[in-house]
Design an enzyme around this catalytic site. Structure first.
Site, short mmCIF file in Angstrom:
data_model
loop_
_atom_site.label_atom_id
_atom_site.label_comp_id
_atom_site.label_asym_id
_atom_site.label_seq_id
_atom_site.Cartn_x
_atom_site.Cartn_y
_atom_site.Cartn_z
CE1 TYR A 112 1.81 -3.60 5.13
CE2 TYR A 112 1.62 -4.86 7.17
CZ TYR A 112 2.02 -4.76 5.85
OH TYR A 112 2.63 -5.83 5.25
CE LYS A 170 -0.12 -5.57 3.07
NZ LYS A 170 0.13 -5.77 1.63
#
Length: 319
Positions: free
Chosen positions: A174, A178
């Site tokens: 993640y 991002k």
């Protein structure tokens, strides 16, 4: 009085729930015609049978308030389906003006335990999903600009995370996705500026399915952004949506390639990393011994919270 987004068409991905839902409703409130995209899987890991219900419920809420909206239930991580999403906006409303990329999933695991599929699936939905829609939207705006012989109106708002800014030990997939989204955003901002298009990224903090574990210890007042007893919920997604509405508007024409943190009535503007210190070799090339003599004492004296992988950024550490 005309609304800020009147006559403009917006796509919001992952708009069936949480932040995306609040963003779609806010853009519609500001006058935009909204294409509500959501794959509709019930699990935050991108699992379970897909359903049209979440996207359609948001469409019905927008229409009930007097706005215009249409649902799209495709997977933005699929290149062809992302293209179909952009084409739906064009076919339905004549053109696309605003793209808000919000769709995402979580498959948390420490890096030493993470499987290849857990890595690939999160990168696919977040990073590839952002690229796919951006690609087709950018091609649309470039073609319109060439036809018009000058700049057109285009806005991209991407969704990054504090997991990229401050690190997140149990979310290497993640955090990497991002971080990649920020790189995609700044590259896109530079590439599309001459066509009249801006691209910015936000790092929102809100109480959603994605963060139910993170904020489990913080009780949520009933009633959304402001509870019936008047107590505000600083983690309500409704605190994020107004910034997206602003970035999507003509007023934000001078905002491009930016990264903003937003939650609970606060907006912080992040800068690119700055050089904290610089060392030059006394010879023509560094040796191990010289680097040891320079860097080891420097890091020994530097507080941990000042390092790049600090647990706290902008005073926004989770309690």
């Amino acid at each position: 009085m005309a609304q800020p987004l009147e006559g403009l068409t917006a796509i919001v991905t992952g708009a069936g729930r949480g932040i995306g839902r609040a963003e779609a409703l806010e853009l519609a409130r500001l006058g935009a015609r909204v294409v509500v995209n959501d794959f509709g899987q019930p699990g935050r890991a991108g699992t379970g049978a897909a359903s049209a219900a979440p996207a359609q419920e948001v469409v019905e809420a927008i229409r009930a308030a007097g706005g215009q909206a249409v649902a799209h239930t495709g997977d933005v991580a699929d290149h062809q389906q992302a293209g179909a999403l952009v084409q739906l906006a064009i076919d339905t409303y004549g053109q696309l003006d605003i793209l808000v990329n919000n769709a995402g999933i979580l498959r948390d695991r420490m890096v030493f335990s993470m499987t290849e599929d857990e890595w690939d699936s999160v990168i696919r939905v977040h990073l590839k999903g952002h690229f796919n829609t951006t690609h087709f939207a950018a091609a649309h705006w470039r073609a319109r600009s060439k036809e018009a012989g000058g700049p057109v109106f285009g806005r991209i708002v991407n969704t990054s995370s504090e997991a990229f800014l401050a690190g997140s030990a149990g979310q290497p997939n993640y955090a990497a996705a991002k971080g990649g989204i920020v790189g995609l955003t700044t590259s896109t901002a530079l590439a599309l500026a001459k066509y009249g298009v801006t691209a910015n990224a936000i790092c929102p903090r809100a109480r959603t399915r994605m963060t139910e574990d993170v904020f489990a210890g913080i009780p949520a007042p009933q009633g959304g952004a402001v509870a019936e007893d008047g107590r505000p919920d600083p983690l309500a997604p409704e605190h994020v949506a107004p910034l997206v509405g602003y970035l999507a508007s003509p007023a934000a024409a001078g905002v491009n390639g930016q990264l903003l943190v937003v939650h609970g009535g606060m907006v912080a503007i992040a800068e690119r990393p700055r050089i904290a210190a610089k060392f030059d070799t006394a010879k023509e090339i560094f040796s191990y011994e010289e680097l040891d003599g320079l860097l080891t004492p420097y890091y020994a004296e530097r507080p941990a919270h000042e390092t790049f992988a600090a647990a706290e950024v902008l005073g926004l550490k989770h309690d």
